[in-house]
Design an enzyme around this catalytic site. Sequence first.
Site, mmCIF file in Angstrom:
data_model
loop_
_atom_site.group_PDB
_atom_site.id
_atom_site.type_symbol
_atom_site.label_atom_id
_atom_site.label_comp_id
_atom_site.label_asym_id
_atom_site.label_seq_id
_atom_site.Cartn_x
_atom_site.Cartn_y
_atom_site.Cartn_z
ATOM 1 N N GLU A 124 0.846 -1.192 0.000
ATOM 2 C CA GLU A 124 0.000 0.000 0.000
ATOM 3 C C GLU A 124 0.887 1.250 0.000
ATOM 4 O O GLU A 124 1.824 1.328 0.797
ATOM 5 C CB GLU A 124 -0.904 0.017 1.237
ATOM 6 C CG GLU A 124 -1.973 1.091 1.117
ATOM 7 C CD GLU A 124 -2.930 1.102 2.308
ATOM 8 O OE1 GLU A 124 -4.114 1.377 2.102
ATOM 9 O OE2 GLU A 124 -2.495 0.833 3.435
ATOM 10 N N GLY B 134 2.890 2.197 10.995
ATOM 11 C CA GLY B 134 2.607 1.498 12.241
ATOM 12 C C GLY B 134 2.299 0.035 12.010
ATOM 13 O O GLY B 134 2.781 -0.844 12.719
ATOM 14 N N ALA B 135 1.466 -0.230 10.986
ATOM 15 C CA ALA B 135 1.060 -1.603 10.677
ATOM 16 C C ALA B 135 0.364 -1.589 9.325
ATOM 17 O O ALA B 135 0.085 -0.528 8.771
ATOM 18 C CB ALA B 135 0.124 -2.143 11.753
ATOM 19 N N MET B 136 0.075 -2.795 8.795
ATOM 20 C CA MET B 136 -0.561 -2.897 7.476
ATOM 21 C C MET B 136 -1.549 -4.053 7.467
ATOM 22 O O MET B 136 -1.255 -5.140 7.960
ATOM 23 C CB MET B 136 0.528 -3.099 6.400
ATOM 24 C CG MET B 136 -0.014 -3.289 4.996
ATOM 25 S SD MET B 136 -0.960 -1.862 4.435
ATOM 26 C CE MET B 136 -2.072 -2.679 3.285
ATOM 27 N N GLU B 137 -2.718 -3.811 6.848
ATOM 28 C CA GLU B 137 -3.860 -4.714 6.946
ATOM 29 C C GLU B 137 -3.919 -5.812 5.897
ATOM 30 O O GLU B 137 -5.002 -6.343 5.626
ATOM 31 C CB GLU B 137 -5.161 -3.902 6.858
ATOM 32 C CG GLU B 137 -5.419 -3.225 5.514
ATOM 33 C CD GLU B 137 -4.946 -1.789 5.427
ATOM 34 O OE1 GLU B 137 -5.449 -1.040 4.577
ATOM 35 O OE2 GLU B 137 -4.055 -1.409 6.220
ATOM 36 N N ASN B 138 -2.795 -6.203 5.284
ATOM 37 C CA ASN B 138 -2.835 -7.268 4.276
ATOM 38 C C ASN B 138 -3.813 -8.354 4.712
ATOM 39 O O ASN B 138 -3.761 -8.833 5.843
ATOM 40 C CB ASN B 138 -1.448 -7.900 4.097
ATOM 41 C CG ASN B 138 -0.340 -6.875 4.055
ATOM 42 O OD1 ASN B 138 -0.316 -6.014 3.197
ATOM 43 N ND2 ASN B 138 0.574 -6.961 5.012
ATOM 44 N N GLU C 103 -6.087 -2.776 12.407
ATOM 45 C CA GLU C 103 -5.810 -3.646 11.251
ATOM 46 C C GLU C 103 -6.893 -4.709 11.072
ATOM 47 O O GLU C 103 -7.234 -5.082 9.940
ATOM 48 C CB GLU C 103 -4.430 -4.308 11.394
ATOM 49 C CG GLU C 103 -3.270 -3.333 11.557
ATOM 50 C CD GLU C 103 -3.305 -2.143 10.628
ATOM 51 O OE1 GLU C 103 -3.751 -2.277 9.466
ATOM 52 O OE2 GLU C 103 -2.915 -1.034 11.052
ATOM 53 N N HIS D 81 -9.919 -3.369 9.381
ATOM 54 C CA HIS D 81 -9.691 -3.269 7.926
ATOM 55 C C HIS D 81 -10.061 -4.558 7.181
ATOM 56 O O HIS D 81 -10.288 -4.520 5.975
ATOM 57 C CB HIS D 81 -8.213 -2.994 7.653
ATOM 58 C CG HIS D 81 -7.848 -1.554 7.603
ATOM 59 N ND1 HIS D 81 -8.529 -0.617 6.850
ATOM 60 C CD2 HIS D 81 -6.825 -0.872 8.195
ATOM 61 C CE1 HIS D 81 -7.946 0.565 6.980
ATOM 62 N NE2 HIS D 81 -6.905 0.438 7.794
#
Length: 925
Positions: free
Chosen positions: A180, A314-318, A351, A354
Site C-alpha cells: 500500500e 505502524g502496521a498494514m492490513e494485508n 488492522e 480493515h
Amino acid sequence: MTTLTVTILVLLLVSFAPSLAAQLPGNHDTNDKSSSLLPPVATNGQPFPWVHMRLPETVSPIHYDLLVHPNLTSLDFTGAVQIQLQVFEDTSTIILHSKELQIAKAELLAPEGPGPLQVLEYPAFHQLALMSDVLLVRGGMYKVRLEFSANLSDSFHGFYKSSYRTTTGEVRFMASTQFEATSARAAFPCFDEPAFKANFTIQIRRESRHIALSNMPKVKTVELPGGVLEDHFDTSVRMSTYLVAFIVSDFQSVSKTTSHGVKISVYAVPDKINQTDFALNAAVRLLDFYDDYFDIPYPLPKQDLAAIPDFQSGAMENWGLTTYREAGLLFDPNKSSASDKLGITMVIAHELAHQWFGNLVTMQWWNDLWLNEGFAKFMEFVSVNITNPELQVNDFFLGKCFEAMEVDSLSSSHPVSSQVDTPTQIQEMFDDVSYDKGACILNMLRDFLTPEAFKIGIVRYLRRYSYQNTVNSHLWESLTNKWYSGDQLDVRAIMDTWTLQEGFPLVTVEVRGRQVRLSQERYLKTDDPSQTHGFLWQVPLTYITSSSNTVHRFLLKTRTDVLYLPEEVEWVKFNVDMSGYYMVHYEGEGWRSLTSLLLTNHRALSSNDRASLINNAFQLVSVGKVGLDTALDLSLYLSKETDIMPVTQGLGELVPLYKLMEKRDMEGLENQMKDYIVELFRGLIDRQTWSDEGSVSQRVLRSYLLLFGSVRNHPPCVATATHLFNKWRASDGNMSLPSDVSLAVFAIGARDPEGWDFLFEKYRHSQHTSVKSRIKSALSISPLQHKLKRLMEQSLAGEVMKTQDLPHVVISVSRNPKGYKLAWDFLRHNWHTLVKKFDLGSHSISGMVTGVTNQYSTREMMDEVRGFFDSLSEETGSGLRCIQQTYESIEENIRWMDQHLPQLKAWLDRQAQGARTETRGHEDL
C-alpha cells in the site's frame, strides 16, 4: 494501514504540535493532468500507446498465478506471473504496472497457442505496454505470462529486505512486503489500482532454514533440485493488489483459534517470541468481536500477525497476514507500560477492522481513502471500548479530533475526499484528515443517528458491497433510513458538507434570555478572510444547560439560526462531550459563565467537555475571537483537575507558548511561563507515586506528569528520578524500574555524558522494543548537543538504531531547545537520502517537515525554511502539501507572538503579584 505518530507524551512535554469539490468518477478520469502532456515515449524510443496515469478499462485481471523466489544471500529475487484477463473492448495492447522490474520474458497464452508479446516500458508512470500480434476480442478470456527479476528494495516498500540482530550478535536477513499504496508493481507486474480486484494463487521458493507466509494458508510444499523448497498457498478471495503479502524469514509463532474457528498466529523473530502472548489474546478477542458486530463472518481460515524488524508505518492490513512494527505487536508484562498495552491493542483493532472496511469493501480510488482509514480508526475505539473496557479508550478519542483540527484549520488542508492522481499525491492522503477527521465525523454521525441505527447502516453497506469497490455516496445511501422523527433523513446531504469541503465550522453562540442565536463560519488560522467565504455545513449541534443535563439536539443547516430554551439559564455548553467536529465560541457573558463554573464546580461538566473548553478557548485566541486573558483565566481551574484529557489538553495548549519563546531570545518571559505551568500542576505532580499502580488512564497520566516535572526541573521529580537512575545504573540495568515512570528516570539520566552513553549501550543490547522506545526518547531529550547529533546520525546509519525510527528521533530532537537547529540542519543535508528511503509524500516525510519546523516563530527562520524548500524541484518534493502547511504554521506563530506577547507578560505579572500578595497575607496571620 496505521500511520505512526510520534510518542504523544514526549511531543506533549518537549514539543509543540501548535466550495464543494465534485465527487470523483468511479474509474480513471480522462481529464487527468497526464493527458495534457506530450505523447509519452517508451525507454526504447518508441511511442508509448497510453497517455494517462490511470490504467485503461479495456481489460481486467481475473486471476494471478504468482511465483516468487527471493535470495536472502544475494538480496535479490526472481519471479513469474501468469494473469488471466477478461477483455471488455477489442485491443491488441495491454497496459499494466511495473516498477523497477527487469522483464525477461513476456508471452500471450491465447486459445490458439502461446505467442511472444512486445514489451514497452514507461517508467514515469510505472507502466508496461504488452503489444500483441493477435487481437484480443471483446468478451474473450486470455492469459499473459511474464518472467521478471529485481533487487530486494532498500526502502520500506515493495518487496524489501529487513534485518535483525540476535542476542548472540548475529545479523540475519529476511524479506517482507509493503504494497500500500502503489508498490505491488515493484514486486510483480500487475494492475495496481484498488478497483482491479482479482484472486491470487501464490507460490514462494525458499531455503529449508526459512519459512514462507502469505495471505492464505499453505496447502503443500514441493522439494526442488538443489534443496530449494516451494510452498504453495491456497487461492485468495477477490482482493486488491495492495493487500497481497508475503514474507520469507526464520520467524517462530504462537497460535490460538477464535470461537468462530479462525486460526490466529503471531509471528516474531525467535528471540522475541516470548513477547507475543498479549497480542495473540487481543487479536482473538477482537476478531471475534468484529465477526459478531458486523454479522459477516471473517472470510479466511486464518489471520497471521507478523512483527517486522524494519517497518515504516505502524502496521498494514494485508488480508490474512497483517504486518506490524515490533513496537506495535510485542509486549512484555515486566517491561512494557500501560501506554504500550493501550497502543498495541489499538493498532491490532485497527488492522483487524480493515479486514472488513478496506479489504472486503474497498474504496474505488484513493480519493476516498478515508472510507478505509477513517472507519478503521473509528472502529479501534468502538471495538476496544467493548472488548477491553479496562483500557478506557474513550479518554483518548478526543485527542484525535484535536490533532485533525490542527491540520484542518490551515488553508492548505484538503477535503476528506479529494482528487489524487500521482503516487506522491496518493501517499499524502495517509494523513490526519483521512484518519482522524474521518473517525471524528463518523463518531459525530453515529451520535446523531444513534449507535443502533448507525450499526444497521454500516452492516448493510458491508453486505451490499462485499468484494466490491465503493465511493462516498454508497455509504450515505446505506445509512439513510426512515428512523429520524418519522421522516427520511438525507444523510448524504449532511455528510457531503463534511467530506467534500475542507475545514470545519466555528459555531458562535449568543444567549439572550431564552433565545440562543447561532451562526457558523469556517475556522481558519489565516489572515486572509477570503478563504473563509462560501463554506456552509449541516452541523448536528448538541447542548446541555445549567438547568438540564439532558442532551438537546439541533441540526444547524443555515448560516444563522435561533433556538429557544424552555427557561433562562446560568450557562449553556454546546458540543456535548465534543462528539461533534466543530468549535464553539460563546459571545457576551458565555465564556465568563463557563469559566466561573469550572472554578467553582468543574465536575458539573464531563472531562471531555472540560477538555474541549480548554482547546476551544485557546484556539479562538489565534483568530481574535477570544482574548488571551480569557483563555488563561479559564486555565486557572486546572490546579484542581485530575482527569487525563483536560490535564493533557491544558499542557497541550500551555506548553507550546514557551516552546515558541525558546526560538526567540526571551529567557525571562519563557521562564515565567514555565514556572506558571509547573505551579498550576504542582499539586497533581506531587501526588503521583513512582509506581505502576492504578487504572490505565491514571498510569498514562502519571507518565506525562512525572516526565514533565523532570524536564522542567521540579525538585521532587529530579531528586526521585536521579535516585532511581543511579540505582538502576549501579545494577547494570538489571534492576526492575516501574515501566510507567522509566522514561522520566531515563530522561534525567541522559543529561550527563556518562549516563547518556550508558543508556545508549542498554539500547544497543535490549531485546525489548518498549524499553528501547523509552530510552530512545530520553536520549533525544538530552541537552548534550554532540550526543543529539550522534543520535540522528546513528538512526540514519540504521545499525544500532533502526532507520524506521529516524523520523521520531529527528522530530524529538527538534522539540529540544538545544536541538532544534541541529534537526533542521540534519533534515536539509540529508533530504535526498530521506526522500529515497521513506518515499515522497509519505507520512514519515511530511511528519519530519512539519515536526521540525512548526515551532519556528521568527521571520529569519521563515526565510531560511522557505529558501530551502523553494530550492527543491518537483521530483524532490517542492509541491508537497506539508511544505505549505509548514509555511502557514510559521506565519501563524509569528503573528501570534507579535500580537499576544505583551498580554501574556502582563497576565503572568498579575498572577505573580497575586501570589506574592497571598503569601504576605499568610505571613501576617
